[in-house]
Design a protein around this motif. Structure first.
Motif, PDB file in Angstrom:
ATOM      1  N   HIS A 161       0.811  -1.149   0.078  1.00  0.00           N
ATOM      2  CA  HIS A 161       0.011  -0.075  -0.284  1.00  0.00           C
ATOM      3  C   HIS A 161       0.964   1.266  -0.080  1.00  0.00           C
ATOM      4  O   HIS A 161       0.249   2.358  -0.732  1.00  0.00           O
ATOM      5  N   LEU A 162       2.037   1.105   0.564  1.00  0.00           N
ATOM      6  CA  LEU A 162       2.881   2.512   0.647  1.00  0.00           C
ATOM      7  C   LEU A 162       3.571   2.620  -0.733  1.00  0.00           C
ATOM      8  O   LEU A 162       3.587   3.675  -1.186  1.00  0.00           O
ATOM      9  N   SER A 163       3.796   1.697  -1.339  1.00  0.00           N
ATOM     10  CA  SER A 163       4.208   1.733  -2.676  1.00  0.00           C
ATOM     11  C   SER A 163       3.339   2.118  -3.489  1.00  0.00           C
ATOM     12  O   SER A 163       3.503   3.005  -4.404  1.00  0.00           O
ATOM     13  N   CYS A 164       1.897   1.784  -3.688  1.00  0.00           N
ATOM     14  CA  CYS A 164       0.883   2.414  -4.416  1.00  0.00           C
ATOM     15  C   CYS A 164       0.716   3.699  -4.041  1.00  0.00           C
ATOM     16  O   CYS A 164       0.621   4.519  -5.066  1.00  0.00           O
ATOM     17  N   CYS A 165       0.799   4.313  -2.811  1.00  0.00           N
ATOM     18  CA  CYS A 165       0.513   5.654  -2.509  1.00  0.00           C
ATOM     19  C   CYS A 165       1.821   6.520  -3.187  1.00  0.00           C
ATOM     20  O   CYS A 165       1.422   7.556  -3.664  1.00  0.00           O
ATOM     21  N   LEU A 166       3.015   5.931  -3.152  1.00  0.00           N
ATOM     22  CA  LEU A 166       4.151   6.525  -3.663  1.00  0.00           C
ATOM     23  C   LEU A 166       3.934   6.862  -5.159  1.00  0.00           C
ATOM     24  O   LEU A 166       4.190   7.831  -5.636  1.00  0.00           O
TER      25      LEU A 166
END
Length: 328
Positions: A161-166
């Motif tokens: 999820h952090l990667s998607c947000c980034l």
């Protein structure tokens, strides 16, 4: 055409490298932290789970409004202001010397003008107020699209999820930011932020309210909802974003810290490096002058105690890109 294809594949490779590196580093950090905690303090693998339950249920009674206010608003803002105030102290006093030597534009804001600083802080406080109002207004949406369950997601899901947000922030911020540089919008809205050609930490949210909403808040607030991320993931994301924007504007390239060189160069030239990661800059070739500049060699996370200005000195310090004049 060939150049565009080459830039596209360079962007793809950079995306894979940035996200892959983040996943590896976060995984290593997590494993190392848990290992040390279990070995030296005897804390079980349920440490984070129990901590989340004590915070969200025991302390806040499972009240989503309180979780959003304390975890999404207060925590990131306090960390942002703490880091910003420390950087402001350095800019005003020139101390401590062992840290001020890492200043990027060594001849600018030494010391920073106190009157200009007062002006900045007034705007920043207003924008913090706007942020608070926005977070409160979107609480109904957070209730619907963010998970506040007592069970934490797996570490792998948090990283995903952090990667998607980034990635979503890179796309949204790049195009909104570039739009703000359009001549019809720049003078009315974005020029305020570019009053500081040598930015300092607190100027990261020194901007017009419209810019603050469109560029700083919306991409950051919406991306966790699109992902359906957990509240804890959202807290981590907001802390990362708040601290990173402060670091990108800090004017200092500290050892072990992410490089602020790219965004510092944007403030110096105005027409280069619009993105966060640099992926879309490479795709659209809006970092060509930056890549040709000596500053690009410094655009690394360095662990050397020697300032990168000394490791990679400018061939001619008086040579500065004239692109900024086109926007004035």
């Amino acid at each position: 055409m060939a150049a565009k294809v080459e830039n596209f594949f360079c962007s793809v490779k950079k995306t894979i490298f940035v996200i892959g590196t983040m996943l590896v580093l976060l995984t290593a950090a997590r494993n190392s932290l848990i290992w040390h905690l279990e070995r030296f303090w005897g804390i079980s693998h349920d440490f984070w789970q129990n901590l989340w339950i004590r915070y969200s249920q025991d302390l806040l009674g499972g009240d989503i409004t309180k979780i959003v206010i304390t975890g999404f608003m207060v925590l990131p803002t306090v960390l942002f202001m703490t880091y910003s105030l420390f950087l402001t102290y350095m800019d005003l006093t020139g101390k401590p010397k062992f840290l001020t030597k890492y200043k990027i534009q060594e001849d600018k804001n030494v010391p920073v003008d106190s009157e200009e600083l007062k002006k900045v802080y007034k705007v920043v406080m207003k924008n913090h107020l706007i942020s608070g109002v926005c977070f409160v207004l979107v609480i109904p949406m957070y209730r619907r699209y963010i998970s506040f369950s007592t069970e934490l997601p797996t570490f792998q899901m948090i990283l995903f999820h952090l990667s998607c947000c980034l990635v979503m922030e890179e796309f949204s911020f790049y195009y909104v930011h570039r739009l703000l540089h359009h001549r019809k919008l720049y003078a009315r809205i974005h020029k305020m932020h570019h009053e500081w050609t040598a930015p300092i930490g607190i100027t990261s949210i020194y901007c017009h309210p419209i810019e603050h909403l469109a560029s700083n808040l919306l991409p950051v607030m919406i991306s966790p909802m699109i992902c359906g991320a957990h509240a804890v993931t959202t807290m981590i994301w907001l802390v990362i974003v708040f601290l990173n924007t402060c670091n990108s504007h800090s004017g200092y390239h500290f050892p072990g810290f992410p490089s602020p060189e790219q965004h510092d160069y944007h403030h110096l030239t105005f027409t280069q490096c619009y993105g966060v990661l640099g992926i879309l800059d490479r795709l659209h070739n809006t970092d060509n002058l930056f890549r040709a500049h000596q500053k690009y060699k410094r655009h690394i996370t360095s662990f050397s105690l020697t300032p990168l200005n000394q490791l990679f000195p400018d061939a001619n310090k008086s040579t500065v890109c004239e692109a900024s004049e086109k926007e004035d």
